[in-house]
Design an enzyme around this catalytic site. Structure first.
Site, PDB file in Angstrom:
ATOM      1  N   ASN A 205      43.400  -3.674   9.519  1.00  0.00           N
ATOM      2  CA  ASN A 205      42.584  -4.871   9.264  1.00  0.00           C
ATOM      3  C   ASN A 205      42.882  -5.399   7.870  1.00  0.00           C
ATOM      4  OD1 ASN A 205      40.660  -3.608   7.298  1.00  0.00           O
ATOM      5  ND2 ASN A 205      40.315  -2.288   9.064  1.00  0.00           N
ATOM      6  N   LYS A 284      59.143   4.717  20.163  1.00  0.00           N
ATOM      7  CA  LYS A 284      58.746   3.313  20.061  1.00  0.00           C
ATOM      8  C   LYS A 284      58.547   2.735  21.468  1.00  0.00           C
ATOM      9  CE  LYS A 284      60.208  -0.908  17.859  1.00  0.00           C
ATOM     10  NZ  LYS A 284      61.404  -1.695  17.714  1.00  0.00           N
ATOM     11  N   PHE A 318      28.620  -0.443   3.675  1.00  0.00           N
ATOM     12  CA  PHE A 318      28.925  -1.867   3.528  1.00  0.00           C
ATOM     13  C   PHE A 318      28.854  -2.517   4.905  1.00  0.00           C
ATOM     14  CE2 PHE A 318      30.502  -3.054  -0.738  1.00  0.00           C
ATOM     15  CZ  PHE A 318      30.317  -1.835  -1.355  1.00  0.00           C
ATOM     16  N   LYS A 332      22.348  -2.019  10.792  1.00  0.00           N
ATOM     17  CA  LYS A 332      23.231  -0.929  10.350  1.00  0.00           C
ATOM     18  C   LYS A 332      22.473   0.083   9.502  1.00  0.00           C
ATOM     19  CE  LYS A 332      27.342  -3.115  10.792  1.00  0.00           C
ATOM     20  NZ  LYS A 332      28.430  -3.957  10.345  1.00  0.00           N
ATOM     21  N   LYS A 336      22.308   3.664  11.308  1.00  0.00           N
ATOM     22  CA  LYS A 336      23.143   4.706  10.693  1.00  0.00           C
ATOM     23  C   LYS A 336      22.334   5.575   9.749  1.00  0.00           C
ATOM     24  CE  LYS A 336      27.322   1.838  10.960  1.00  0.00           C
ATOM     25  NZ  LYS A 336      28.755   1.968  10.735  1.00  0.00           N
TER      26      LYS A 336
HETATM   27  O1  C5P Z   1      29.608  -0.516  11.993  1.00  0.00           O
HETATM   28  P1  C5P Z   1      30.449  -1.071  10.897  1.00  0.00           P
HETATM   29  O2  C5P Z   1      31.867  -0.625  10.966  1.00  0.00           O
HETATM   30  O3  C5P Z   1      30.358  -2.555  10.722  1.00  0.00           O
HETATM   31  O4  C5P Z   1      29.770  -0.438   9.595  1.00  0.00           O
HETATM   32  C1  C5P Z   1      30.296  -0.621   8.326  1.00  0.00           C
HETATM   33  C2  C5P Z   1      29.954   0.574   7.458  1.00  0.00           C
HETATM   34  O5  C5P Z   1      30.194   1.793   8.153  1.00  0.00           O
HETATM   35  C3  C5P Z   1      30.850   0.656   6.256  1.00  0.00           C
HETATM   36  O6  C5P Z   1      30.108   1.285   5.220  1.00  0.00           O
HETATM   37  C4  C5P Z   1      32.007   1.527   6.721  1.00  0.00           C
HETATM   38  O7  C5P Z   1      32.676   2.155   5.645  1.00  0.00           O
HETATM   39  C5  C5P Z   1      31.279   2.531   7.600  1.00  0.00           C
HETATM   40  N1  C5P Z   1      32.062   3.032   8.735  1.00  0.00           N
HETATM   41  C6  C5P Z   1      32.449   4.353   8.753  1.00  0.00           C
HETATM   42  N2  C5P Z   1      33.122   4.855   9.842  1.00  0.00           N
HETATM   43  C7  C5P Z   1      33.424   4.063  10.875  1.00  0.00           C
HETATM   44  C8  C5P Z   1      33.032   2.723  10.866  1.00  0.00           C
HETATM   45  C9  C5P Z   1      32.370   2.234   9.775  1.00  0.00           C
HETATM   46  O8  C5P Z   1      32.193   5.091   7.800  1.00  0.00           O
HETATM   47  N3  C5P Z   1      34.074   4.559  11.890  1.00  0.00           N
END
Ligand code: C5P
Length: 397
Positions: A205, A284, A318, A332, A336
């Site tokens: 990304n 590949k 974040f 979130k 989380k």
């Molecule tokens: O759910 P989302 O990816 O939008 O959440 C963002 C937050 O979760 C960020 O703090 C990111 O670093 C963390 N994250 C993580 N592991 C993942 C996905 C997101 O630690 N697999």
């Protein structure tokens, strides 16, 4: 040490009318217990007398003596304070000029540099000065002022040098805040992850890692022991930060887990891929007729996992969102189990992915606070201040 007592200040004075305030600044710094060595630019001598500076207790260092003096002063300084700092001085620092004692020692020092600009308001607002100011902020140079008000040139606006008392108070504040995270072990994830499909291709990304690196740097500035777990970026590790480079989400999780013991603070600033290809082809992948279907499986959610530990570190996440920023970010925080979420919009010009600036909203269980746009380095320092305020007391040194 939380006061100027015994601190060593190299006071740079450049050639503006505000230089007449320099002896008063020296007097205040000396009264607070600091040692002051003054370095004047060539034109500063037109505005302030060496005798006035020595009379109030500064040792004035002569530009003529150069030799290795710039290195000695650069090492001696606890801070290099330049007051007044002219537009010309900002420009010279921005390009890294080293054509007199003051600019040379600024290049040679590892101490913080703090500028109190003073100039006509049109000069302060000129795009060239704006660009120099932004560049210096991004390099971590500190600024006090300028103030707004009547100017020596007869104009009214931003560009007046802050009052000596305000500059002295800024240093006191700086030294009071410093080292608030001494002994705190922090882990920061940053950058994108790269999920391989085959030896040549993968899914990633647009995260540049700049925000996470800035947070790691700001934590280290406060004395934290910082481990930065970084996906692929073109950035160099900030001073005082230990960095481990990883590629995929699985690797990132493994490194985070390996540092669980004693972790007091976790900041998940990485843009971790939510999915990875179910299988990684050893060879590949070849073109074939028709469409290609790839099955993706969920990646571990690292920040959610950290927040579920007992005991758990103070956990900050974040949220980069394209719509309904606040609602998604608050979800979130709750889902989380985070202590703090820093939300920023994606797709807004001049902020977010890859940009040097950001516009963030801070969300905790009680409130939502939107901050104005600022360089990521500045935002990172503010985020760290908010973390310090909220960290459970026993995690302070
Ligand atoms: O759910 P989302 O990816 O939008 O959440 C963002 C937050 O979760 C960020 O703090 C990111 O670093 C963390 N994250 C993580 N592991 C993942 C996905 C997101 O630690 N697999």
């Amino acid at each position: 040490m939380a006061s100027p007592r015994g601190r060593r200040v190299v006071l740079g004075i450049t050639g503006g009318i505000a230089a007449y305030k320099a002896p008063e600044l020296v007097r205040q710094l000396r009264a607070a217990g600091a040692e002051v060595r003054a370095v004047l630019s060539q034109s500063a001598a037109r505005f302030v007398a060496v005798g006035a500076l020595t009379a109030v207790g500064a040792e004035v260092v002569d530009d003529e003596e150069m030799g290795m003096l710039h290195i000695d002063l650069a090492r001696w300084a606890d801070i290099v304070l330049i007051a007044p700092a002219t537009a010309h001085l900002l420009a010279r620092l921005a390009i890294g000029a080293a054509d007199d004692l003051l600019t040379t020692l600024c290049l040679a020092t590892e101490a913080p540099i703090c500028l109190a600009p003073a100039m006509n308001r049109v000069m302060w607002e000129h795009p060239a000065t704006r660009a120099n100011h932004t560049q210096l902020l991004e390099r971590g140079v500190l600024f006090v002022g300028p103030d707004e008000g009547p100017q020596a040139c007869g104009e009214n606006g931003p560009g007046r040098m802050s009052q000596p008392a305000e500059i002295a108070a800024f240093l006191e504040h700086l030294w009071g805040e410093e080292g608030r995270l001494r002994g705190v072990r922090a882990v920061v994830t940053a950058g994108p992850t790269y999920e391989a499909l085959d030896p040549a291709r993968g899914l990633t990304n647009r995260s540049s890692g700049k925000m996470g690196y800035a947070v790691a740097a700001a934590l280290a500035e406060q004395g934290a022991q910082v481990l930065l777990v970084s996906g692929p970026t073109g950035l160099t590790a900030p001073p005082g930060v230990r960095r481990v480079l990883v590629t995929s989400a699985i690797e990132m999780r493994e490194v985070v887990l390996a540092h669980r013991d004693g972790m007091r603070l976790f900041v998940g600033a990485a843009a971790v891929a939510d999915y990875r290809p179910e299988t990684v082809s050893a060879q590949k992948l070849k073109k074939q007729a028709g469409t290609l279907t790839i099955t993706f499986v969920r990646n571990p959610d690292i920040v959610a996992e950290v927040a579920s530990w007992t005991p758990r570190p103070f956990t900050v996440g974040f949220a980069a969102e394209t719509e309904e920023l606040e609602r998604h970010a608050r979800t979130k925080l709750e889902k989380k189990g985070l202590d703090l979420v820093i939300a920023n919009p994606i797709g807004e010009p001049g902020a977010g992915f890859g940009e040097d600036h950001n516009r963030v909203t801070l969300i905790d269980k009680d409130r939502t606070v939107a901050w104005t746009a600022a360089p990521k380095t500045e935002i990172a320092r503010q985020i760290v201040m908010e973390i310090i305020k909220r960290l459970p007391r026993d995690t302070h040194a």
